[in-house]
Design an enzyme around this catalytic site. Structure first.
Site, short mmCIF file in Angstrom:
data_model
loop_
_atom_site.label_atom_id
_atom_site.label_comp_id
_atom_site.label_asym_id
_atom_site.label_seq_id
_atom_site.Cartn_x
_atom_site.Cartn_y
_atom_site.Cartn_z
N GLY A 237 17.00 -35.44 59.82
CA GLY A 237 17.90 -35.94 60.66
C GLY A 237 17.61 -35.84 62.18
O GLY A 237 18.32 -36.54 63.16
N GLY B 127 21.32 -33.48 84.62
CA GLY B 127 21.28 -34.79 84.07
C GLY B 127 22.27 -34.79 82.75
O GLY B 127 23.38 -34.16 83.01
N ALA C 185 22.81 -31.61 80.65
CA ALA C 185 23.66 -30.72 81.64
C ALA C 185 25.20 -31.05 81.70
O ALA C 185 26.04 -30.18 81.53
CB ALA C 185 22.86 -30.57 82.90
N MET C 186 25.34 -32.23 81.98
CA MET C 186 26.81 -32.77 82.48
C MET C 186 27.81 -32.77 81.04
O MET C 186 28.86 -32.57 81.01
CB MET C 186 26.78 -34.27 83.00
N GLU C 187 27.08 -33.10 79.95
CA GLU C 187 27.93 -33.10 78.82
C GLU C 187 28.12 -31.68 78.19
O GLU C 187 29.35 -31.60 78.14
CB GLU C 187 27.30 -33.82 77.75
N ASP D 31 11.47 -40.59 70.40
CA ASP D 31 11.31 -40.31 71.85
C ASP D 31 9.80 -39.85 72.19
O ASP D 31 9.58 -39.45 73.25
CB ASP D 31 12.24 -38.84 71.77
N HIS E 239 45.89 -58.19 78.31
CA HIS E 239 46.84 -57.44 79.36
C HIS E 239 47.76 -56.55 78.89
O HIS E 239 48.43 -57.10 77.93
CB HIS E 239 47.24 -58.64 80.45
#
Length: 489
Positions: A36, A185, A188-190, A324, A470
């Site tokens: 996976g 990046g 890191a931010m997640e 990757d 709307h």
């Protein structure tokens, strides 16, 4: 020596194309890790299963903004892990069992590391030599671990060593009370959002002047400002050294040189450090250079538009790559697309007879146009296409509109939550060149813009040629489109 018709290296997206079209081939699958790949086991899927409860926790803690009295009282970390990995691990083992069992008698699983010793020859870690007529390389990428005094790279991600990468941080037995994250990046931010949302004291170390520095500068600046309101961030910094005391880890910082003079603490003490400084293609560990394959400056395996591996600039007959290890986009949805292209082209190649004999006209080309991405942090970030700076450098007569979430009724419902939609278009053609969003559900509301770019629709047609519900949040996208200025027809 064992010979196969087809050797597949890696079982992430590379495991997707191997269907009934190839049931007549004698196939080997080399997988030293988890079936996976990254997405299922340590990437997209489990991280989002942590992100969602972290977002709910954050909303509960900050609900006073909406005149509500709610609180966040903590997380049952082991139960959360169990809920997530019971599902993930079952899928992993199911995939392994399917390929290894009696249902696919033509498939042999090689559960160890392999490396190239020739163009179509690999050697396993146990010393077996395997040859194949055709090879698909889908071996992914691995975390980058920057060198620093006191750090033992071989101990990272091992039991008892409090330094982790995304490969292991989600399975630590206890949620750390204090976590230092090195990097700014997507990964890191997640993870900063996950752990901060669930109650950890998080400190982020960023080398550059902004967080998410590879996206559009205006959007990156907006995100940095919003993120720093609720998180501790040291920008323009890098780790100089590590030290360890029992189960604790300390890091010392130094200026990175990318932000001038910066005021940094002498030392940061934590229960754990997460290194999230990017991922590098696994070309070195596979020794693809020994096969004569071309390697790009960023360590990616070089492929052509049909995903054929190149040697001295020419396709190697019967050798393909995807994901990757070769893609300019480290994104699961891109790897899946590339896998579909490889599957179709491999089927053409097999039907033609000798490796490399498939007719060019019958081979599919990969489509890397309008590739979107998203960062599931707080606030969310999503993007597609090029940045404003890239558009100007490319010579476009640029039209730009930035629309605030707070300008539409749903934004009012969210108590004027911060967020912006930025659209970059060409004034003459009226085509969308790029879109960049920071704010609530950015990953969802960007989809109409992805579709417009994918199908080459004009921005004004997208804005005016359909209904926009709307007062739903996508109205902020509609208003951004309507705000673009174009040359007279």
């Amino acid at each position: 020596m064992t010979h196969f018709d087809l050797l597949l290296i890696g079982t992430g997206s590379g495991n997707m194309f191997l269907d009934d079209r190839f049931s007549g081939l004698n196939v080997a699958i080399a997988e030293e890790w988890h079936f996976g790949g990254t997405c299922l086991n340590v990437g997209c899927i489990p991280t989002k299963m942590f992100v969602y409860p972290a977002t709910i926790a954050e909303q509960a803690a900050e609900a006073n903004r909406y005149n509500l009295s709610t609180d966040f009282h903590g997380v049952d970390w082991p139960a959360l892990q169990k809920r997530i990995f019971d599902r993930v691990d079952a899928i992993e083992s199911g995939g392994r069992d399917y390929r290894s069992g009696d249902r696919q008698p033509n498939v042999s699983v090689v559960a160890e590391h392999v490396e190239f010793v020739g163009e179509k020859t690999v050697r396993t870690a146990s010393g077996e030599t395997i040859t194949a007529d055709r090879i698909v390389i889908a071996a992914g990428a691995s975390p980058v671990i920057p060198e620093a005094t006191g750090l033992e790279p071989k101990l990272v991600d091992t039991d008892g060593y409090p330094v982790f990468t995304s490969n292991s941080i989600m399975r630590i037995p206890q949620r750390p009370e204090r976590l230092v994250i090195i990097g700014s990046g997507i990964i890191a931010m997640e993870f900063a959002h996950v752990f901060a949302g669930l109650g950890t004291e998080v400190t982020v170390i960023a080398r550059g002047p902004r967080l998410l520095g590879t996206i559009d500068e205006e959007v990156s600046t907006e995100f940095t400002e919003l993120f720093e309101r609720n998180h501790t961030v040291h920008r323009g910094a890098e780790v100089a050294s590590y030290s360890f005391d029992n189960d604790q880890v300390s890091v010392t910082l130094r200026p990175s040189g990318r932000l001038g003079d910066v005021d940094l603490p002498a030392q940061l003490d934590a229960d754990a450090v997460l290194i999230a400084t990017g991922r590098t293609p696994n070309t070195t560990s596979l020794r693809v250079g020994d096969a004569g394959f071309d390697i790009l400056d960023d360590a990616r395996l070089s492929v052509d538009s049909r995903q054929r591996v190149l040697s001295q600039g020419r396709p190697v007959p019967g050798v393909f790559a995807l994901g990757d290890i070769s893609s300019p986009h480290q994104l699961k949805h891109v790897a899946n697309h590339e896998a579909a292209v490889v599957g179709d082209n491999l089927a053409v190649d097999v039907a033609a007879g000798a490796p490399g004999s498939g007719a060019e006209a019958q081979l599919r080309e990969v489509n890397h146009h309008a590739v979107p991405g998203a960062v599931f942090t707080s606030p969310q970030v999503a993007y597609v296409g090029i940045t404003e700076e890239e558009a100007r450098r490319a010579g476009h007569d640029v039209s730009v509109k930035v629309q605030k979430y707070a300008d539409v009724a749903y934004g009012w419902a969210m108590a004027d939550d911060p967020g912006i939609v930025k659209i970059v278009a060409d004034r003459a053609t009226r085509k969308i060149l790029g879109a960049h969003i920071v704010g609530h559900e950015a990953s969802m509301i960007i989809q109409p813009l992805i579709q417009a770019m994918a199908f080459d629709q004009r921005a004004d047609e997208v804005a005016k040629g359909q209904y926009w519900i709307h007062p739903a949040l996508p109205e902020v996208v509609e208003n951004a489109l309507l705000g673009l200025e174009f040359n007279d027809a």
